[in-house]
Design a protein around this motif. Structure first.
Motif, mmCIF file in Angstrom:
data_model
loop_
_atom_site.group_PDB
_atom_site.id
_atom_site.type_symbol
_atom_site.label_atom_id
_atom_site.label_comp_id
_atom_site.label_asym_id
_atom_site.label_seq_id
_atom_site.Cartn_x
_atom_site.Cartn_y
_atom_site.Cartn_z
ATOM 1 N N CYS A 1 0.825 -1.217 0.000
ATOM 2 C CA CYS A 1 0.000 0.000 0.000
ATOM 3 C C CYS A 1 0.856 1.264 0.000
ATOM 4 O O CYS A 1 0.536 2.235 -0.680
ATOM 5 C CB CYS A 1 -0.938 0.010 1.204
ATOM 6 S SG CYS A 1 -2.310 -1.148 1.064
ATOM 7 N N ARG A 2 1.941 1.254 0.762
ATOM 8 C CA ARG A 2 2.796 2.441 0.858
ATOM 9 C C ARG A 2 3.628 2.676 -0.405
ATOM 10 O O ARG A 2 3.932 3.804 -0.744
ATOM 11 C CB ARG A 2 3.725 2.328 2.060
ATOM 12 C CG ARG A 2 3.066 2.660 3.381
ATOM 13 C CD ARG A 2 4.087 2.837 4.502
ATOM 14 N NE ARG A 2 4.938 1.666 4.680
ATOM 15 C CZ ARG A 2 4.648 0.626 5.465
ATOM 16 N NH1 ARG A 2 3.523 0.618 6.144
ATOM 17 N NH2 ARG A 2 5.474 -0.380 5.580
ATOM 18 N N HIS A 3 4.003 1.597 -1.082
ATOM 19 C CA HIS A 3 4.955 1.732 -2.185
ATOM 20 C C HIS A 3 4.370 1.368 -3.547
ATOM 21 O O HIS A 3 5.116 1.291 -4.519
ATOM 22 C CB HIS A 3 6.186 0.860 -1.904
ATOM 23 C CG HIS A 3 6.850 1.199 -0.612
ATOM 24 N ND1 HIS A 3 7.467 2.409 -0.376
ATOM 25 C CD2 HIS A 3 6.959 0.489 0.545
ATOM 26 C CE1 HIS A 3 7.936 2.428 0.861
ATOM 27 N NE2 HIS A 3 7.639 1.280 1.436
ATOM 28 N N ALA A 4 3.100 1.184 -3.630
ATOM 29 C CA ALA A 4 2.478 0.786 -4.893
ATOM 30 C C ALA A 4 2.532 1.933 -5.896
ATOM 31 O O ALA A 4 2.411 3.105 -5.525
ATOM 32 C CB ALA A 4 1.033 0.381 -4.652
ATOM 33 N N PRO A 5 2.686 1.610 -7.151
ATOM 34 C CA PRO A 5 2.637 2.656 -8.177
ATOM 35 C C PRO A 5 1.224 3.224 -8.265
ATOM 36 O O PRO A 5 0.251 2.545 -7.896
ATOM 37 C CB PRO A 5 3.021 1.909 -9.466
ATOM 38 C CG PRO A 5 2.748 0.483 -9.191
ATOM 39 C CD PRO A 5 2.916 0.283 -7.714
#
Length: 167
Positions: free
Chosen positions: A21-25
């Protein structure tokens, strides 16, 4: 889509979802389904307007939607009054509306309200579904609040506070 994320609390899978969730494109959209808060912090995502939250009242059927389900299941277009009763008994909860529609299917019109009455009683399939899906996941404090409130015909947060029941 990941269903029942409330069951992941504290697991490695919850940490993996949090990282995703934090690093998703920006083109990746995750749909997390849960009966409670996400099993990881999402305040930053909320602050960045990257979270759309829908609660039970957002997902509940309206009386008109309940009527449409009943009309389709019962093959009867004259279900307006019945739809109001089913909506009242189920609070529009889609799974419960569907369960009520199936329970009413094939019953003569004059026996439908009695079938609904049985469906809303203790030990009925609807009561078992509610117990399994909702009450099973409550904390001790929430269970105590529900037990106290269940003794009343009507209640509000203010009334429970006045009774000394934490709401």
């Amino acid at each position: 889509m990941v269903d029942d994320t409330h069951e992941l609390d504290g697991s490695p899978s919850a940490a993996l979802l949090a990282a995703l969730c934090r690093h998703a494109p920006p083109s990746l959209h995750l749909v997390l389904l849960s009966q409670r808060e996400a099993p990881f912090p999402i305040a930053r995502l909320r602050a960045q307007s990257q979270v759309l939250e829908l609660g039970g009242s957002d997902l509940a059927f309206t009386v008109a939607e309940t009527e449409a389900v009943l009309a389709a299941t019962l093959h009867d277009i004259a279900v307006r009054d019945l739809a109001r009763t089913v909506h009242q008994v189920t609070s529009g909860w889609p799974a419960a509306v569907r369960m009520a529609a199936v329970a009413l299917h094939g019953r003569p019109v004059e026996h439908r309200h009695a079938a609904l009455d049985r469906l809303s009683r203790k030990g009925s399939p609807l009561a078992e579904l509610l117990a399994e899906e909702v009450f099973h996941s409550l904390t001790e404090d929430e269970t105590a609040m529900v037990r106290s409130a269940a003794q009343l015909d009507r209640f509000s947060v203010e009334l429970l506070d006045a009774m000394g029941v934490p709401a």
